[in-house]
Design a protein around this motif. Structure first.
Motif, short mmCIF file in Angstrom:
data_model
loop_
_atom_site.label_atom_id
_atom_site.label_comp_id
_atom_site.label_asym_id
_atom_site.label_seq_id
_atom_site.Cartn_x
_atom_site.Cartn_y
_atom_site.Cartn_z
N PRO A 39 29.32 -37.54 -48.39
CA PRO A 39 30.50 -36.10 -48.40
C PRO A 39 29.63 -34.91 -47.24
O PRO A 39 28.60 -35.32 -46.92
CB PRO A 39 30.19 -35.66 -49.73
CG PRO A 39 28.85 -36.35 -50.29
CD PRO A 39 28.70 -37.73 -49.54
N SER A 40 30.47 -33.88 -47.34
CA SER A 40 29.85 -32.93 -46.51
C SER A 40 28.33 -32.32 -47.13
O SER A 40 28.36 -32.05 -48.27
CB SER A 40 30.79 -31.74 -46.27
OG SER A 40 31.83 -32.28 -45.87
N GLY A 41 27.36 -32.22 -46.08
CA GLY A 41 26.22 -31.56 -46.55
C GLY A 41 25.25 -32.90 -47.17
O GLY A 41 23.98 -32.53 -47.50
N SER A 42 25.59 -33.96 -46.93
CA SER A 42 24.85 -35.18 -47.44
C SER A 42 23.68 -35.62 -46.64
O SER A 42 22.60 -36.21 -47.11
CB SER A 42 25.82 -36.47 -47.66
OG SER A 42 26.33 -36.70 -46.35
N GLY A 43 23.64 -35.08 -44.95
CA GLY A 43 22.77 -35.21 -44.36
C GLY A 43 23.12 -36.02 -43.24
O GLY A 43 22.47 -36.79 -42.24
N LYS A 44 24.51 -36.50 -43.10
CA LYS A 44 24.92 -37.37 -41.94
C LYS A 44 24.77 -36.96 -40.58
O LYS A 44 24.50 -37.48 -39.77
CB LYS A 44 26.64 -37.72 -42.21
CG LYS A 44 26.95 -38.02 -43.51
CD LYS A 44 28.36 -38.54 -43.43
CE LYS A 44 29.61 -37.33 -43.18
NZ LYS A 44 29.37 -36.33 -44.07
N SER A 45 25.07 -35.60 -40.44
CA SER A 45 24.93 -34.75 -38.94
C SER A 45 23.39 -34.91 -38.66
O SER A 45 23.09 -35.21 -37.52
CB SER A 45 25.27 -33.55 -39.17
OG SER A 45 26.84 -33.55 -39.39
N THR A 46 22.66 -34.72 -39.48
CA THR A 46 20.93 -34.63 -39.22
C THR A 46 20.72 -36.09 -38.72
O THR A 46 19.87 -36.20 -37.96
CB THR A 46 20.21 -34.47 -40.56
OG1 THR A 46 20.65 -33.20 -40.91
CG2 THR A 46 18.83 -34.23 -40.27
N MET A 47 21.09 -37.22 -39.55
CA MET A 47 21.10 -38.46 -39.37
C MET A 47 21.38 -38.71 -37.85
O MET A 47 20.86 -39.50 -36.77
CB MET A 47 21.66 -39.45 -40.27
CG MET A 47 21.61 -41.03 -39.91
SD MET A 47 19.75 -41.68 -40.54
CE MET A 47 20.06 -41.95 -42.41
#
Length: 237
Positions: A39-47
Motif C-alpha cells: 500500500p501507499s507509504g509501505s516503502g515501495k518507492s524507497t525500495m
C-alpha cells in the motif's frame, strides 16, 4: 543480479527514527519478472530508489551484479543508471516539448552515440512498442497508454539489463493497463529482468514472483519463495 541484505532506510522525525525500509532482504535473479507490492507509504518507492541506485541505504548491503553498490564510484553509478537500468514511471516523465522519437533518443544523446546509431535504435524501440506511426507527435498529442509506450521505448533504447517499473499502469484505465502489461510480458520472454512496483495486487500477480512490503518490512509469498529456490542461480554461474 540483485541482493538486498538487511537493508534499512531511516529518517529522523524530531527525536524519533522512522524506518522507510526495516532490515529488508530479498534476491532477484537475472531474467526474472518480480513484483513488489504494497500500500501507499509501505516503502515501495524507497525500495525502488535504492534498487535503481537513486538513493543509498543507511544500513545493510545492496549487491548489484556481485558488487557492493557502495564500492561503485559516482561516475560508475551514473553509468549504471544510464545503461544498465531502464526506468519506467507512473507519470511517464516525458519532456513536453520533445516529440516521441526525441524523448526516446535523449538517453542515447547522453551516451554520445553517433546520430545514425541513435536513429536506428530509436526506430527499433518505437517499433517494438508499436508506436512508429506516432513518433513525430508531442506527448500532449498522445493518449496515456501511448505516452507510457514512449516511456517504455525510452527505457528499451539503451538495451538495459534491468527494467525497473514504478506503478507503470497507475494512471491508465484497465484495458490500457493490460496492454502495457502485455509489453512487459514480451520483454520478459525476450530474457529481460523486470522489477515491477505496484499497489495493485492483480497487476502484481502477473509476475513470476510477488514480494510484499508493508511498514518497510519485506515478505515473500511462500509458494513464490519455493519456486525461487528451485531456479538456477545466475550469480553462481
Amino acid at each position: 543480479m540483485i541482493q538486498l541484505r538487511e537493508v534499512s532506510k531511516i529518517y529522523e522525525m524530531g527525536n524519533d527514527k522512522v524506518y522507510a525500509l526495516d532490515h529488508a532482504s530479498m534476491e532477484i535473479r537475472r531474467g526474472e519478472f518480480v513484483s513488489i507490492v504494497g500500500p501507499s507509504g509501505s516503502g515501495k518507492s524507497t525500495m525502488m530508489n535504492i534498487i535503481g541506485c537513486l538513493d543509498n541505504a543507511d544500513e545493510g548491503d545492496y549487491i548489484l551484479d556481485g558488487i557492493l553498490v557502495e564500492h561503485y564510484s559516482e561516475r560508475e553509478l551514473a553509468r549504471i543508471r544510464n545503461r544498465k537500468i531502464g526506468f519506467i514511471f507512473q507519470n511517464f516523465n516525458l519532456l513536453p516539448r520533445l516529440t516521441a522519437e526525441e524523448n526516446v533518443e535523449l538517453p542515447l544523446i547522453y551516451q554520445k552515440l553517433p546520430s545514425q546509431e541513435r536513429k536506428r535504435r530509436v526506430n527499433e524501440a518505437l517499433e517494438q512498442v508499436e508506436l512508429s506511426n506516432r513518433k513525430k507527435h508531442l506527448p500532449t498529442q498522445l493518449s496515456g497508454g501511448q505516452q507510457q509506450r514512449v516511456a517504455i521505448a525510452r527505457a528499451l533504447v539503451t538495451m538495459p539489463s534491468l527494467f525497473l517499473a514504478d506503478e507503470p499502469t497507475g494512471n491508465l484505465d484497465t484495458k490500457t493497463g493490460q496492454e502495457i502489461m502485455g509489453l512487459f510480458h514480451t520483454l520478459h520472454e525476450a530474457g529481460n529482468t523486470i522489477v515491477l512496483i505496484t499497489h495493485d495486487n492483480q497487476i502484481a500477480g502477473e509476475a513470476e514472483r510477488k514480494i510484499h512490503i508493508r511498514d518497510g518490512k519485506v515478505k515473500e509469498e511462500e509458494g513464490d519463495a519455493d519456486r525461487k529456490d528451485g531456479m538456477e542461480c545466475s550469480l553462481c554461474q
